[in-house]
Design a protein around this motif. Structure first.
Motif: not given
Length: 217
Positions: A119-123
């Motif tokens: 996943h590229p980011d937490v969001e």
């Protein structure tokens, strides 16, 4: 006629086993190359001489319903060790949040048998967790955290770990449904990230896993 049982025990097969003695067993799970030349992989005896794809398929029938997520902003060397532990405890999947590339040395090739998602980011990770109705349990010793020794972990959940040193990012802590900490009694502020992950995963195992499901049982 049933094929002969493989001869090694856990003690004898620690460093691998040689070519299969005698008549070969039959079945799609067996790897002819390993039967011919021996199996030096770090696998339990149940999977000696099995094809990698067959091992993954068998694991998929009995993985536990907890996931492991790790923030990866600094190419943390602990990530590989966490993946290895997740494989040992049959986690459903490991999620790398942040940088896609991670140091695989500590995984000792267990990532070949473990589902690893990015996943590229937490969001993006949070959206995935919400889509699959998985509560996020963050592990970090921050104000307001709950002692893991007294907390009942959800059977279906994601255990979220941060980087060695800084711990979880503010975004990750905000995304968590609960933050738990491992109680410490010495002078150090924190313990190694991979050690913390192992403790947290084993806490889930103690609460939810059936010991009879272990291939070594």
């Amino acid at each position: 006629m049933n094929p002969p049982e493989p001869p090694p025990t856990h003690e004898l097969s620690t460093n691998g086993v040689g070519p299969w003695p005698g008549e070969w067993p039959t079945g799609d799970q067996w790897d002819p190359e390993l039967l011919t030349h021996g199996d030096s992989r770090n696998v339990v005896d149940r999977y000696r001489y099995w094809r990698m794809e067959a091992i993954v398929a068998d694991l998929d029938t009995r993985r536990h319903p907890f996931h492991v997520a790790i923030e990866n902003w600094q190419h943390d060397l602990n990530i590989g060790s966490i993946v290895r532990t997740a494989n040992a405890f049959a986690a459903d999947a490991v999620h790398i949040v942040g940088r896609k590339r991670w140091n695989k040395r500590g995984a000792m090739v267990t990532d070949r048998y473990q589902h690893v998602l990015h996943h590229p980011d937490v969001e993006t990770f949070l959206a995935w967790a919400r889509e699959h109705a998985l509560p996020i349990v963050a592990i970090d010793n921050v104000p307001g955290s709950v002692a893991i020794e007294t907390y009942r972990l959800p059977e279906r959940c994601v255990l979220l770990f941060g980087q060695e040193g800084p711990g979880l990012s503010e975004a990750a802590l905000a995304a968590a449904d609960v933050v738990v900490e491992i109680t410490q009694f010495g002078s150090t502020r924190s313990i190694n990230a991979s050690a913390a992950a192992a403790i947290a995963m084993h806490s889930w195992i103690r609460q939810h896993a059936s010991l009879e499901s272990s291939p070594g049982a």
